[in-house]
Design a protein around this motif. Structure first.
Motif, PDB file in Angstrom:
ATOM      1  N   LEU A  99       0.794  -1.324   0.024  1.00 15.82           N
ATOM      2  CA  LEU A  99       0.027  -0.148   0.068  1.00 15.82           C
ATOM      3  C   LEU A  99       0.783   1.227   0.046  1.00 15.82           C
ATOM      4  O   LEU A  99       0.692   2.194  -0.708  1.00 15.82           O
ATOM      5  CB  LEU A  99      -1.047   0.049   1.375  1.00 15.82           C
ATOM      6  N   ILE A 100       2.008   1.162   0.915  1.00 11.59           N
ATOM      7  CA  ILE A 100       2.840   2.640   0.883  1.00 11.59           C
ATOM      8  C   ILE A 100       3.423   2.601  -0.441  1.00 11.59           C
ATOM      9  O   ILE A 100       3.699   3.809  -0.950  1.00 11.59           O
ATOM     10  CB  ILE A 100       3.913   2.306   1.960  1.00 11.59           C
ATOM     11  N   SER A 101       3.864   1.513  -1.050  1.00 12.95           N
ATOM     12  CA  SER A 101       4.484   1.779  -2.489  1.00 12.95           C
ATOM     13  C   SER A 101       3.513   1.659  -3.465  1.00 12.95           C
ATOM     14  O   SER A 101       3.896   2.043  -4.697  1.00 12.95           O
ATOM     15  CB  SER A 101       5.642   0.685  -2.638  1.00 12.95           C
ATOM     16  N   ARG A 102       2.413   1.910  -3.161  1.00  9.72           N
ATOM     17  CA  ARG A 102       1.115   1.955  -4.270  1.00  9.72           C
ATOM     18  C   ARG A 102       1.020   0.953  -5.141  1.00  9.72           C
ATOM     19  O   ARG A 102       0.547   1.159  -6.400  1.00  9.72           O
ATOM     20  CB  ARG A 102       1.188   3.504  -4.758  1.00  9.72           C
ATOM     21  N   ASN A 109     -11.049   3.918   4.283  1.00  2.55           N
ATOM     22  CA  ASN A 109     -10.203   4.612   5.653  1.00  2.55           C
ATOM     23  C   ASN A 109      -8.845   4.035   5.587  1.00  2.55           C
ATOM     24  O   ASN A 109      -8.729   3.007   6.254  1.00  2.55           O
ATOM     25  CB  ASN A 109     -10.881   4.458   6.777  1.00  2.55           C
ATOM     26  N   MET A 110      -7.944   4.800   5.060  1.00  3.40           N
ATOM     27  CA  MET A 110      -6.455   4.434   5.259  1.00  3.40           C
ATOM     28  C   MET A 110      -6.054   4.065   6.649  1.00  3.40           C
ATOM     29  O   MET A 110      -5.324   3.102   7.055  1.00  3.40           O
ATOM     30  CB  MET A 110      -5.406   5.335   4.494  1.00  3.40           C
ATOM     31  N   ASN A 111      -6.260   5.014   7.608  1.00  3.63           N
ATOM     32  CA  ASN A 111      -5.886   5.044   9.042  1.00  3.63           C
ATOM     33  C   ASN A 111      -6.562   3.715   9.769  1.00  3.63           C
ATOM     34  O   ASN A 111      -5.854   3.250  10.552  1.00  3.63           O
ATOM     35  CB  ASN A 111      -5.966   6.188   9.827  1.00  3.63           C
ATOM     36  N   MET A 114      -4.031   1.084   8.694  1.00  7.41           N
ATOM     37  CA  MET A 114      -2.955   1.270   9.268  1.00  7.41           C
ATOM     38  C   MET A 114      -2.981   0.759  10.968  1.00  7.41           C
ATOM     39  O   MET A 114      -2.109   0.377  11.405  1.00  7.41           O
ATOM     40  CB  MET A 114      -2.306   2.823   9.371  1.00  7.41           C
TER      41      MET A 114
ATOM     42  N   SER B 113      -5.991  12.755   9.363  1.00  7.02           N
ATOM     43  CA  SER B 113      -5.832  11.678   8.383  1.00  7.02           C
ATOM     44  C   SER B 113      -4.630  11.787   7.350  1.00  7.02           C
ATOM     45  O   SER B 113      -4.574  10.938   6.671  1.00  7.02           O
ATOM     46  CB  SER B 113      -6.984  12.003   7.328  1.00  7.02           C
ATOM     47  N   ILE B 114      -3.623  12.271   7.990  1.00  5.38           N
ATOM     48  CA  ILE B 114      -2.559  12.127   7.367  1.00  5.38           C
ATOM     49  C   ILE B 114      -1.951  10.871   7.253  1.00  5.38           C
ATOM     50  O   ILE B 114      -1.717  10.065   8.537  1.00  5.38           O
ATOM     51  CB  ILE B 114      -1.252  13.223   8.011  1.00  5.38           C
ATOM     52  N   ASN B 115      -1.586  10.141   6.092  1.00  4.69           N
ATOM     53  CA  ASN B 115      -1.185   8.945   6.239  1.00  4.69           C
ATOM     54  C   ASN B 115      -0.067   8.686   5.009  1.00  4.69           C
ATOM     55  O   ASN B 115      -0.097   9.382   4.250  1.00  4.69           O
ATOM     56  CB  ASN B 115      -2.293   7.778   6.059  1.00  4.69           C
ATOM     57  N   PRO B 116       0.674   7.539   5.123  1.00  3.20           N
ATOM     58  CA  PRO B 116       1.842   7.331   4.136  1.00  3.20           C
ATOM     59  C   PRO B 116       1.346   6.807   2.754  1.00  3.20           C
ATOM     60  O   PRO B 116       2.146   6.549   1.888  1.00  3.20           O
ATOM     61  CB  PRO B 116       2.510   6.259   4.732  1.00  3.20           C
ATOM     62  N   PHE B 117      -0.074   6.394   2.621  1.00  5.13           N
ATOM     63  CA  PHE B 117      -0.630   5.900   1.445  1.00  5.13           C
ATOM     64  C   PHE B 117      -1.013   6.983   0.545  1.00  5.13           C
ATOM     65  O   PHE B 117      -1.072   6.822  -0.671  1.00  5.13           O
ATOM     66  CB  PHE B 117      -1.916   5.136   1.691  1.00  5.13           C
TER      67      PHE B 117
END
Lengths: 136, 387
Positions: A99-102, A109-111, A114, B113-117
């Protein structure tokens, strides 16, 4: 018996592995959220394959191959190429790193994702236990 | 596929002189009242002004900076319209500067909501300079941001690779007067960063060498910097080591000592470096049987016994305990002054937090719930790990 990836039989086999895993049940005990996993056309796939999975408090409540994407509106939609999904299923690509490297794309909801890395790790561990046949 | 991110790093004696070469119009310094009192803000302001920049100062950052403070700082930034942001201070000031910068660039982004994605397209309005005044957090080179939401009483672990600073100025001038206790706590933070960068499951070729060198520097120079704060050679090497360790962990990750330390720190208000450092020897002993932590590499690099992973791990945990003794660092939770009854009352909550900490998953050996509880109990009693 090996299950072809991606398919209805494969996602149901993964669902069964999750429901048999104490480690997953513990890691995902607070998780509530369902997914579409989209395996994008390319390689051996002529068209996108959509898999649905409903994960709820450490259990898989439902899983199937989707014929009508409009039939559900899951909280998360995760998509990637066939080759990248294959790496995830084989445990060669950490999904959070993906996910980080897309290489894996996520809508939702990304968080929330995480905050559940251990659940993701155990889910992948279950993937690697499913006897899988990858079409060439 | 993975990444290595780093600022342009200017280090060593007088590194701050580089501020006189900064090209721009306005610089906005994010700092705290202590930095103002020590004269560090004036030192930075003077050099920026000599480069022709107009300077504004936001000096309201508190320890464990709040989301609300970051929002206020971003509002002040928007009024001043800087093209440089300068974070000056310990990890709190640098984290706050990163958060304010993102909110200044992207007022449409909800801070929590700041995130690495996601992609934020920073650097449209300003760039970031970080100047650490402690030798420990590594925040000057990392992409992590820790804020506290005081309204909801929760810690927010945020970050995006885009918020790695453009320039990090690692000048020992800013740490020459650091108190001994702060030197020890922040030094243990740096040591834990370096160890865990090497042993976590996301370790990589680019971070490995940095981690090993940081470990060696810290074992050599932390006792000297602690005993004699005027030993500028030790100060400089420790300052470099903390930044190197920060680079290592920012480009790999952390492991179990951070999970346990975060949990203890949050529930008993223990300084971050003291908390994570306390758990380091215990987690080395616990992780040894996994065979995956590569302790033999570290021990070999330090000239310690390294015949096998177990031998190396025990040699390393003993070496860490010796260092902690030399710098008068508490080696058990009891030694922190926490009463047994208070500890027992919070044990379930300690386990809950450690179990769900994002650093747990990248540990070489991941405890189950029962093992988490035993790790805390052993660390309370100061007993070496035997399970």
């Amino acid at each position: 018996m090996a299950h072809r990836f991606p398919s209805d039989a494969w996602i149901k086999a993964l669902c069964a592995e999750l429901n048999a895993s104490e480690a997953y049940a513990n890691a995902a005990k607070n998780w509530e959220g369902d997914f579409y996993f989209i395996v994008e056309a390319g390689g051996p796939l002529e068209k996108d394959v959509w898999l649905y999975m409903d994960l709820w408090h450490g259990k898989c409540r439902e899983a199937f191959e989707v014929t009508d994407p409009a039939s559900k509106s899951p909280e998360f939609v995760m998509s990637a190429s066939y080759e990248d999904w294959k790496k995830v299923v084989l445990g060669e690509l950490d999904p959070i790193k993906g996910l980080i490297s897309r290489r894996l794309k996520l809508k939702g909801n990304m968080n929330k994702i995480m905050r559940a890395p251990q659940a993701a790790k155990e889910l992948v561990a279950c993937c690697t236990k499913v006897e899988t046949e990858f079409p060439a | 596929m993975w990444y290595f991110d780093s600022p342009h790093i200017v280090y060593g004696e007088d590194a701050r002189c580089v501020l006189e070469t900064v090209e721009g119009r306005r610089a906005f310094i994010v700092t705290d009242p202590t930095m103002v009192r020590l004269g560090f803000v004036d030192e930075v302001r003077r050099r920026l002004e000599s480069a022709g920049l107009e300077v504004a100062v936001f000096s309201e950052v508190e320890p464990e900076p709040s989301l609300q403070t970051a929002v206020r700082g971003a509002e002040a930034m928007r009024a001043f319209e800087p093209d440089w942001i300068v974070g000056l201070g310990g990890g709190s000031c640098l984290d706050a500067a990163k958060a304010m910068w993102i909110m200044y660039e992207r007022p449409d982004v909800t801070p929590d909501s700041i995130n690495p994605f996601d992609t934020y397209h920073l650097r449209q309005k300003a760039r970031l300079i970080t100047i650490p005044t402690t030798s420990g957090t590594g925040s000057e080179v990392t992409w992590a941001i820790v804020l506290t939401d005081t309204a909801e009483q929760r810690k927010l672990g945020l970050g995006t690779r885009e918020c790695v600073a453009d320039i990090a100025i690692v000048d020992p001038y800013f740490v020459q007067g650091m108190p001994a206790r702060l030197t020890a706590d922040t030094g243990m933070d740096a040591l834990t960063h370096a160890f865990e960068a090497y042993v976590n499951t996301w370790h990589n070729d680019f971070s490995d060498g940095l981690a090993l060198q940081a470990i060696k520097l810290i074992f050599t120079y932390l006792p000297r910097a602690y005993r004699d704060g005027r030993d500028m050679a030790a100060r400089e090497h420790m300052h470099n080591a903390a930044t190197i360790a920060g680079l290592a962990c920012s480009n790999s990750l952390f492991a179990l000592a951070h999970s346990l330390g975060h949990s203890l720190g949050a529930l008993f208000h223990i300084p971050h470096g003291r908390a994570v450092g306390l758990f380091l020897p215990y987690t080395i002993e616990y992780s040894a049987p996994s065979g995956a932590a590569r302790y033999a590499d570290i021990a070999r690099f330090l000239g310690l016994p390294a015949d096998d992973e177990e031998t190396a791990a025990w040699a390393l945990s003993a070496r860490v305990r010796q260092l902690m003794h030399e710098i008068d660092q508490p080696q058990s939770i009891a030694a922190l002054g926490i009463a047994r009854a208070d500890f027992d009352a919070q044990l379930e909550a300690l386990v809950d937090r450690a179990e769900s900490d994002s650093q747990t998953v990248t540990s070489p050996r991941v405890p189950d719930r029962g093992e988490f509880a035993r790790l805390f109990v052993y660390a309370y009693e100061g007993r070496p790990i035997d399970f």
